[in-house]
Design a protein around this motif. Structure first.
Motif, PDB file in Angstrom:
ATOM      1  N   GLU A  79       0.856  -1.184   0.000  1.00 20.11           N
ATOM      2  CA  GLU A  79       0.000   0.000   0.000  1.00 20.11           C
ATOM      3  C   GLU A  79       0.889   1.231   0.000  1.00 20.11           C
ATOM      4  O   GLU A  79       1.852   1.305   0.761  1.00 20.11           O
ATOM      5  CB  GLU A  79      -0.905  -0.007   1.231  1.00 20.11           C
ATOM      6  N   SER A 131      -6.558   2.839  -3.923  1.00 17.31           N
ATOM      7  CA  SER A 131      -6.861   2.362  -2.576  1.00 17.31           C
ATOM      8  C   SER A 131      -8.235   2.862  -2.161  1.00 17.31           C
ATOM      9  O   SER A 131      -8.590   4.009  -2.406  1.00 17.31           O
ATOM     10  CB  SER A 131      -5.810   2.883  -1.597  1.00 17.31           C
ATOM     11  N   LYS A 161      -9.185   2.036   1.073  1.00 16.06           N
ATOM     12  CA  LYS A 161      -9.073   1.750   2.504  1.00 16.06           C
ATOM     13  C   LYS A 161      -9.790   2.833   3.309  1.00 16.06           C
ATOM     14  O   LYS A 161      -9.599   4.019   3.079  1.00 16.06           O
ATOM     15  CB  LYS A 161      -7.584   1.713   2.866  1.00 16.06           C
ATOM     16  N   GLY A 181      -4.004   7.337  -2.693  1.00 14.83           N
ATOM     17  CA  GLY A 181      -3.234   6.146  -2.369  1.00 14.83           C
ATOM     18  C   GLY A 181      -3.536   5.039  -3.360  1.00 14.83           C
ATOM     19  O   GLY A 181      -4.457   5.124  -4.171  1.00 14.83           O
ATOM     20  N   VAL A 222      -2.784   0.547  -4.217  1.00  9.85           N
ATOM     21  CA  VAL A 222      -2.349  -0.780  -3.796  1.00  9.85           C
ATOM     22  C   VAL A 222      -1.639  -1.410  -4.989  1.00  9.85           C
ATOM     23  O   VAL A 222      -2.163  -1.406  -6.108  1.00  9.85           O
ATOM     24  CB  VAL A 222      -3.545  -1.663  -3.362  1.00  9.85           C
TER      25      VAL A 222
END
Length: 155
Positions: free
Chosen positions: A10, A107, A109, A115, A117
């Protein structure tokens, strides 16, 4: 015997920015990772699409390898996935088949945007039972993704 190693990293950089940097690795990696790469040259193709062959010359002190020739098998900018096989270099004497696939996804998350992954998969067949697992390659990939993320966040 076929073996598979997977790594999930990540990062804080946006997926698009990270993907662009990975696709520009021919020019970018020798500049930002001189301790790892002397040079990366395009031997065949355009440097981005399937069929491209690149010659990677590693810096002194890199374990196991001085150079590798890799052939791009899959290059899909829409799905942010690239896959390549090593076709020449020291790795070929250790592994009869050596293929790496990298996919970058945004991402999600905690519902936060931003962001990415990185899903990194290495498939290989050892030339013999005496050949060690390529753990150092997985460790190097992990470090490279984190260091690239740091670089992208500053630039």
């Amino acid at each position: 015997m076929a073996s598979k190693v997977e790594l999930v990293v990540e990062v804080k950089s946006p997926a698009e920015k990270l993907w662009t940097a990975l696709r520009d690795s021919t020019e970018l990696f020798p500049k930002i990772f001189p301790e790892q790469y002397k040079s990366i040259e395009i031997v065949e193709g355009d440097g981005k699409s399937a069929g491209t062959v690149r010659l990677l010359k590693y810096a002194e002190g890199v374990p196991l390898v001085t150079f590798a020739k890799e052939k791009v098998e899959v290059a899909d900018d829409e799905k942010k996935v690239v896959s390549y096989s090593v076709v020449d270099g020291e790795l070929v004497s250790f592994y009869t088949n050596f293929k790496v696939t990298v996919q970058v996804t945004p991402s999600t998350k905690d519902g936060a945007d931003g962001g990415a992954v990185v899903n990194w998969t290495m498939n290989f067949d050892k030339a013999s039972e005496q050949v060690p697992d390529p753990d150092v390659i997985k460790e190097t990939a992990d470090k490279t993704f984190h260091d690239l993320d740091e670089y992208l966040l500053k630039n």
